[in-house]
Write an enzyme that holds these catalytic residues in place. Structure first.
Site, PDB file in Angstrom:
ATOM      1  N   SER A  35      41.500 -55.857  31.822  1.00  0.00           N
ATOM      2  CA  SER A  35      42.932 -55.802  32.161  1.00  0.00           C
ATOM      3  C   SER A  35      43.423 -56.996  32.974  1.00  0.00           C
ATOM      4  O   SER A  35      44.633 -57.200  33.073  1.00  0.00           O
ATOM      5  CB  SER A  35      43.243 -54.522  32.930  1.00  0.00           C
ATOM      6  OG  SER A  35      43.225 -53.432  32.055  1.00  0.00           O
ATOM      7  N   TYR A  68      46.303 -50.222  39.073  1.00  0.00           N
ATOM      8  CA  TYR A  68      46.582 -48.907  38.473  1.00  0.00           C
ATOM      9  C   TYR A  68      47.223 -47.974  39.507  1.00  0.00           C
ATOM     10  O   TYR A  68      48.040 -48.409  40.302  1.00  0.00           O
ATOM     11  CB  TYR A  68      45.293 -48.273  37.907  1.00  0.00           C
ATOM     12  CG  TYR A  68      44.423 -49.224  37.141  1.00  0.00           C
ATOM     13  CD1 TYR A  68      44.854 -49.750  35.920  1.00  0.00           C
ATOM     14  CD2 TYR A  68      43.181 -49.604  37.609  1.00  0.00           C
ATOM     15  CE1 TYR A  68      44.055 -50.626  35.207  1.00  0.00           C
ATOM     16  CE2 TYR A  68      42.375 -50.476  36.889  1.00  0.00           C
ATOM     17  CZ  TYR A  68      42.820 -50.985  35.700  1.00  0.00           C
ATOM     18  OH  TYR A  68      42.031 -51.839  34.999  1.00  0.00           O
ATOM     19  N   VAL A 114      38.454 -53.045  33.978  1.00  0.00           N
ATOM     20  CA  VAL A 114      37.503 -51.951  33.893  1.00  0.00           C
ATOM     21  C   VAL A 114      36.037 -52.440  33.890  1.00  0.00           C
ATOM     22  O   VAL A 114      35.120 -51.660  34.104  1.00  0.00           O
ATOM     23  CB  VAL A 114      37.859 -51.074  32.666  1.00  0.00           C
ATOM     24  CG1 VAL A 114      37.480 -51.785  31.371  1.00  0.00           C
ATOM     25  CG2 VAL A 114      37.227 -49.711  32.748  1.00  0.00           C
ATOM     26  N   TYR A 134      44.821 -58.198  21.236  1.00  0.00           N
ATOM     27  CA  TYR A 134      44.637 -57.490  22.509  1.00  0.00           C
ATOM     28  C   TYR A 134      43.151 -57.352  22.863  1.00  0.00           C
ATOM     29  O   TYR A 134      42.717 -57.712  23.968  1.00  0.00           O
ATOM     30  CB  TYR A 134      45.316 -56.112  22.431  1.00  0.00           C
ATOM     31  CG  TYR A 134      45.062 -55.244  23.641  1.00  0.00           C
ATOM     32  CD1 TYR A 134      45.729 -55.468  24.840  1.00  0.00           C
ATOM     33  CD2 TYR A 134      44.123 -54.213  23.591  1.00  0.00           C
ATOM     34  CE1 TYR A 134      45.476 -54.681  25.956  1.00  0.00           C
ATOM     35  CE2 TYR A 134      43.870 -53.417  24.705  1.00  0.00           C
ATOM     36  CZ  TYR A 134      44.543 -53.659  25.884  1.00  0.00           C
ATOM     37  OH  TYR A 134      44.282 -52.888  26.988  1.00  0.00           O
ATOM     38  N   LYS A 163      45.740 -59.253  31.186  1.00  0.00           N
ATOM     39  CA  LYS A 163      47.129 -58.854  30.916  1.00  0.00           C
ATOM     40  C   LYS A 163      48.137 -59.652  31.742  1.00  0.00           C
ATOM     41  O   LYS A 163      49.270 -59.871  31.314  1.00  0.00           O
ATOM     42  CB  LYS A 163      47.305 -57.361  31.212  1.00  0.00           C
ATOM     43  CG  LYS A 163      46.482 -56.458  30.310  1.00  0.00           C
ATOM     44  CD  LYS A 163      46.495 -55.033  30.843  1.00  0.00           C
ATOM     45  CE  LYS A 163      45.711 -54.086  29.964  1.00  0.00           C
ATOM     46  NZ  LYS A 163      45.647 -52.732  30.556  1.00  0.00           N
TER      47      LYS A 163
HETATM   48  N1  GLN Z   1      40.361 -53.344  27.264  1.00  0.00           N
HETATM   49  C1  GLN Z   1      40.530 -52.249  28.168  1.00  0.00           C
HETATM   50  C2  GLN Z   1      41.320 -51.133  27.488  1.00  0.00           C
HETATM   51  O1  GLN Z   1      42.230 -51.414  26.771  1.00  0.00           O
HETATM   52  C3  GLN Z   1      41.241 -52.724  29.380  1.00  0.00           C
HETATM   53  C4  GLN Z   1      41.459 -51.591  30.366  1.00  0.00           C
HETATM   54  C5  GLN Z   1      41.189 -51.987  31.768  1.00  0.00           C
HETATM   55  O2  GLN Z   1      40.626 -52.998  32.097  1.00  0.00           O
HETATM   56  N2  GLN Z   1      41.584 -51.100  32.628  1.00  0.00           N
HETATM   57  O3  GLN Z   1      41.061 -49.970  27.673  1.00  0.00           O
END
Ligand code: GLN
Length: 311
Positions: free
Chosen positions: A67, A247, A265, A195, A70
């Site tokens: 994430s 989050y 994550v 993505y 992003k």
């Molecule tokens: N690639 C992970 C997903 O889409 C990214 C989520 C994350 O890092 N929280 O679930």
């Protein structure tokens, strides 16, 4: 003693204290390949604007951006289209819920994801990256990440990419939902591929620290003098990092550390002290909110000691 000298002397011991927290966390398993990361691993690098870096722990470990990516795809989409176009497709609000309700994506009109850092929002952002083909879009993103990290070697972790691409049913269903609502356009599987690929870019703490340093310096790499991101887009990304970057733990982290941050994550955290330091951390054991348990502990303690909080 200046701050970097002091950091150098305390960091190894502080890291070992925070590492103990890892036992209480959980390594992510929903992307099967991520479950291979060692539970008690912890590394950090802090870089100042002169390029001096202080690090401790497992800084050789490579992990995927997940994430954290992003933030930078949002910035690239803003550079491609400007604010009005991007924010007609994705919102600016930190929460999926209205102040007093249980409303979720399916119930709101139009079905615009609340912000670009939740998965639905980031998938929409992936669809906004310019390029003739999915390959071209992914290549542009990778090139942008390489510039930000000042590392032309950055590349995908193909094991993690395939692992998520094969098991990412929830992300896939969200994307098809957004297609149905007309928020996503184009070929959904290609959007998802863009993505999954940017989430799987492999970095280490030094790469994260350098990317963070560019953010800390308002979009200009202080070591090359090269402007990589317009200042306005750093401001937008920074606001999202404060309000949504960790989050549902973002409020707690704002109180505990008070620094813009984005976690992934895989256990990575990119954070920075505006105007001063870029920081990259990795600790794969996560707390219940999905943030590195030992990483958060270490950053919060450092922020208190050195008074890095913006608030
Ligand atoms: N690639 C992970 C997903 O889409 C990214 C989520 C994350 O890092 N929280 O679930």
């Amino acid at each position: 003693m200046n701050e970097m000298d002091k950091l150098e002397s305390i960091l190894p011991e502080w890291l070992e204290t925070s590492r103990l927290q890892s036992a209480d966390g959980t390594v992510a398993t929903y992307i099967p390949e991520l479950s291979k990361a060692p539970q008690d691993l912890l590394g950090i690098q802090i870089m100042d604007k002169s390029g001096r870096a202080v690090s401790a722990g497992d800084t050789d470990f490579s992990f995927t951006l997940q994430s954290i990516s992003k933030v930078f795809t949002l910035i690239l989409a803003l550079m491609d289209h400007g604010e009005d176009a991007v924010f007609s497709k994705v919102g600016k609000e930190p929460t999926g819920d209205n102040f007093n309700s249980m409303m979720k994506l399916e119930l709101i009109q139009p079905a615009i994801p609340f912000n670009p850092l939740i998965n639905a929002g980031a998938i929409v952002v992936s669809s906004l990256i310019k390029g003739d083909t999915a390959e071209h879009k992914s290549a542009r993103i990778l090139e942008f990440f390489r510039e930000l990290a000042a590392n032309p070697e950055l590349d995908y972790d193909l094991g993690v990419y395939h692992s998520e691409s094969e098991t990412g049913h929830l992300n896939r269903s969200m994307a098809y939902f957004l297609l149905d609502k007309g928020i996503l356009q184009g070929k959904v599987e290609e959007v998802l591929d863009v993505y999954f690929r940017h989430c799987s870019v492999k970095v280490n703490c030094a790469d994260l620290a350098r990317m963070a340093l560019v953010m800390a310096n308002n979009g200009t790499d202080p070591l090359t003098g090269k402007s990589l991101i317009p200042k306005r887009y750093v401001q937008i990304a920074k606001s999202f990092m404060i309000t949504c970057g960790m989050y549902n733990g973002s409020g707690e982290f704002a109180i505990g550390a008070g620094m813009p941050a984005k976690s992934g994550v895989s256990g990575g955290i990119l954070t920075f002290v505006p105007g001063r330091f870029g920081i990259g951390v990795v600790g794969p054991a996560l707390n219940p909110k999905g943030n590195s348990i030992a990483g958060v502990d270490l950053i919060e303690r450092l922020s208190r000691e050195f008074e890095w909080s913006l608030f």
